[in-house]
Design an enzyme around this catalytic site. Sequence first.
Site, PDB file in Angstrom:
ATOM      1  N   LYS A  77       0.822  -1.209   0.000  1.00  8.63           N
ATOM      2  CA  LYS A  77       0.000   0.000   0.000  1.00  8.63           C
ATOM      3  C   LYS A  77       0.861   1.267   0.000  1.00  8.63           C
ATOM      4  CE  LYS A  77      -3.962  -2.147   2.348  1.00  8.63           C
ATOM      5  NZ  LYS A  77      -4.772  -2.097   3.593  1.00  8.63           N
ATOM      6  N   TYR A 127     -12.805  -2.884  -2.660  1.00 13.01           N
ATOM      7  CA  TYR A 127     -13.269  -2.746  -1.280  1.00 13.01           C
ATOM      8  C   TYR A 127     -14.796  -2.675  -1.191  1.00 13.01           C
ATOM      9  CZ  TYR A 127      -8.550  -2.099   0.622  1.00 13.01           C
ATOM     10  OH  TYR A 127      -7.247  -2.282   1.035  1.00 13.01           O
ATOM     11  N   ASN A 160      -1.764   0.039   7.318  1.00 12.09           N
ATOM     12  CA  ASN A 160      -1.309  -1.312   7.655  1.00 12.09           C
ATOM     13  C   ASN A 160      -0.497  -2.015   6.552  1.00 12.09           C
ATOM     14  OD1 ASN A 160      -3.445  -1.834   6.020  1.00 12.09           O
ATOM     15  ND2 ASN A 160      -4.616  -3.049   7.487  1.00 12.09           N
ATOM     16  N   HIS A 214      -2.097  -5.365   1.558  1.00 13.20           N
ATOM     17  CA  HIS A 214      -3.364  -6.074   1.394  1.00 13.20           C
ATOM     18  C   HIS A 214      -3.050  -7.474   0.908  1.00 13.20           C
ATOM     19  CE1 HIS A 214      -7.356  -7.230  -0.017  1.00 13.20           C
ATOM     20  NE2 HIS A 214      -6.726  -7.706  -1.087  1.00 13.20           N
ATOM     21  N   GLU A 272     -10.012 -10.623  -7.246  1.00 10.95           N
ATOM     22  CA  GLU A 272      -9.158  -9.439  -7.064  1.00 10.95           C
ATOM     23  C   GLU A 272      -8.036  -9.382  -8.109  1.00 10.95           C
ATOM     24  OE1 GLU A 272      -9.813  -8.737  -2.268  1.00 10.95           O
ATOM     25  OE2 GLU A 272      -7.889  -9.518  -2.961  1.00 10.95           O
TER      26      GLU A 272
HETATM   27  P1  IDP Z   1      -7.872  -6.860   5.596  1.00 14.01           P
HETATM   28  O1  IDP Z   1      -7.116  -5.785   4.845  1.00 14.01           O
HETATM   29  O2  IDP Z   1      -7.057  -7.420   6.741  1.00 14.01           O
HETATM   30  O3  IDP Z   1      -8.431  -7.942   4.690  1.00 14.01           O
HETATM   31  P2  IDP Z   1     -10.532  -5.584   5.784  1.00 14.01           P
HETATM   32  O4  IDP Z   1     -11.508  -5.721   6.910  1.00 14.01           O
HETATM   33  O5  IDP Z   1     -10.908  -6.142   4.452  1.00 14.01           O
HETATM   34  O6  IDP Z   1      -9.129  -6.177   6.308  1.00 14.01           O
HETATM   35  O7  IDP Z   1     -10.246  -4.023   5.627  1.00 14.01           O
HETATM   36  C1  IDP Z   1      -9.612  -3.515   4.500  1.00 14.01           C
HETATM   37  C2  IDP Z   1      -8.729  -2.364   4.882  1.00 14.01           C
HETATM   38  O8  IDP Z   1      -9.540  -1.292   5.383  1.00 14.01           O
HETATM   39  C3  IDP Z   1      -7.740  -2.646   5.991  1.00 14.01           C
HETATM   40  O9  IDP Z   1      -6.593  -3.340   5.548  1.00 14.01           O
HETATM   41  C4  IDP Z   1      -7.432  -1.246   6.475  1.00 14.01           C
HETATM   42  O10 IDP Z   1      -6.542  -0.578   5.567  1.00 14.01           O
HETATM   43  C5  IDP Z   1      -8.805  -0.582   6.367  1.00 14.01           C
HETATM   44  N1  IDP Z   1      -9.536  -0.637   7.638  1.00 14.01           N
HETATM   45  C6  IDP Z   1     -10.184  -1.709   8.159  1.00 14.01           C
HETATM   46  N2  IDP Z   1     -10.742  -1.395   9.352  1.00 14.01           N
HETATM   47  C7  IDP Z   1     -10.434  -0.096   9.586  1.00 14.01           C
HETATM   48  C8  IDP Z   1     -10.726   0.829  10.656  1.00 14.01           C
HETATM   49  O11 IDP Z   1     -11.395   0.498  11.639  1.00 14.01           O
HETATM   50  N3  IDP Z   1     -10.229   2.094  10.516  1.00 14.01           N
HETATM   51  C9  IDP Z   1      -9.481   2.501   9.440  1.00 14.01           C
HETATM   52  N4  IDP Z   1      -9.196   1.664   8.408  1.00 14.01           N
HETATM   53  C10 IDP Z   1      -9.662   0.393   8.480  1.00 14.01           C
END
Ligand code: IDP
Length: 185
Positions: A20, A84, A147, A150, A161
């Site tokens: 990312k 997303y 984070n 992905h 995807e």
């Molecule tokens: P993942 O990336 O571990 O599969 P997902 O629930 O699909 O998790 O969420 C996608 C992305 O959305 C996360 O990697 C993160 O960048 C963002 N995200 C998820 N939850 C939050 C939150 O509570 N606050 C801000 N960003 C979030």
Amino acid sequence: VTPCPPAPPELREQTLVLVKPDAVQRRLVGDVIGRFERRGFKLVAMKLLQVPELQEGRGYVCGYPCIIAPRCHQADRGLLDRHYQHLQQKPFYPALLAYMTSGPLVAMVWEGYNVVRSTRAMVGDTDSAQAAAGTIRGDLSMHVSRNVVHASDSVETALREIGFWFQRDELVAWESGDSQYTYGP
Ligand code: IDP
């Protein structure tokens, strides 16, 4: 040269990994790629791209003096909306879009045995603050909103995807010479 026989289907599972924008800015691309290489997975596609952001009154803006416009604009906001789709109603979705369009990202397809599950384990918990040490997020990040990577969460999601991010002819089918050392009988 005699071509190697094609690998059996269970060794050809594929997953999408995105490095990312925060990780590109923090020069972590090599670290992330290195982890998948050292694990033994095979890189079958990779590209750096920026998803342009939508600015009011200006349309899509990619932040760069655009000298390679056609390639640069292969991506658009719709790509992130598809990718997303399951998060569009979440309160953090606008911030997620802003983050994902804030700079270039690296899209990759990795291939190998059980690659989807193994990659999720290597990536760690979505919330970096909870991610175990030794995982990519646990080692390289601190907060859920930045984070680093992905990774697809199932084989079906991975197929979908990969189709969002890559054209079919951007994937390279190749047989690695070390597969007899990475896979046993
Ligand atoms: P993942 O990336 O571990 O599969 P997902 O629930 O699909 O998790 O969420 C996608 C992305 O959305 C996360 O990697 C993160 O960048 C963002 N995200 C998820 N939850 C939050 C939150 O509570 N606050 C801000 N960003 C979030």
